[in-house]
Design a protein around this motif. Sequence first.
Motif, short mmCIF file in Angstrom:
data_model
loop_
_atom_site.label_atom_id
_atom_site.label_comp_id
_atom_site.label_asym_id
_atom_site.label_seq_id
_atom_site.Cartn_x
_atom_site.Cartn_y
_atom_site.Cartn_z
N GLU A 16 -5.22 0.23 -38.19
CA GLU A 16 -6.02 -0.94 -37.86
C GLU A 16 -7.33 -0.94 -38.63
N ALA A 20 -8.80 -3.82 -41.09
CA ALA A 20 -10.05 -4.51 -40.74
C ALA A 20 -11.15 -4.32 -41.78
N ARG A 107 -13.16 -3.52 -36.05
CA ARG A 107 -12.27 -4.57 -35.51
C ARG A 107 -13.08 -5.73 -34.96
N ALA A 110 -14.37 -7.74 -37.88
CA ALA A 110 -13.31 -8.52 -38.52
C ALA A 110 -13.00 -9.77 -37.70
N LYS A 111 -12.94 -9.64 -36.39
CA LYS A 111 -12.68 -10.81 -35.54
C LYS A 111 -13.83 -11.80 -35.60
#
Length: 119
Positions: A16, A20, A107, A110-111
């Motif tokens: 992940e 990311a 993460r 990235a979101k």
Amino acid sequence: MTRRRSSSRLARQATELAVAVPQVVAHRLARMALSGPMPNARDRREFHGMGQEKVHAFWQSWFAMGWAMVEATQKAWMAALQGARVPWIDTHAIVSRGLAPVHRKARANAKRLARTRLR
């Protein structure tokens, strides 16, 4: 935590993170290129936050790995004092705990950055 679970957790976190991080870097480099020599207030906040979050994630990671090592050492000492078999120190679990703050921040970035427009 069993070795198999900690290994799969570490592999998931690393995968992940590998997805990311390039997304975040690409977005931020594009933002830097578009902002030019005089970034606006929003861009300056983002650029300033980039440095702060790295330092913060580093210290969280360092502390998490240190604490995991303390716990593993305590378990080993307790087993030795009780005359039981001394367990191996689960390095996968220690690395996984250290990777968790960096993983969480990457993460989240990235979101968040996927929702924002560059201009």
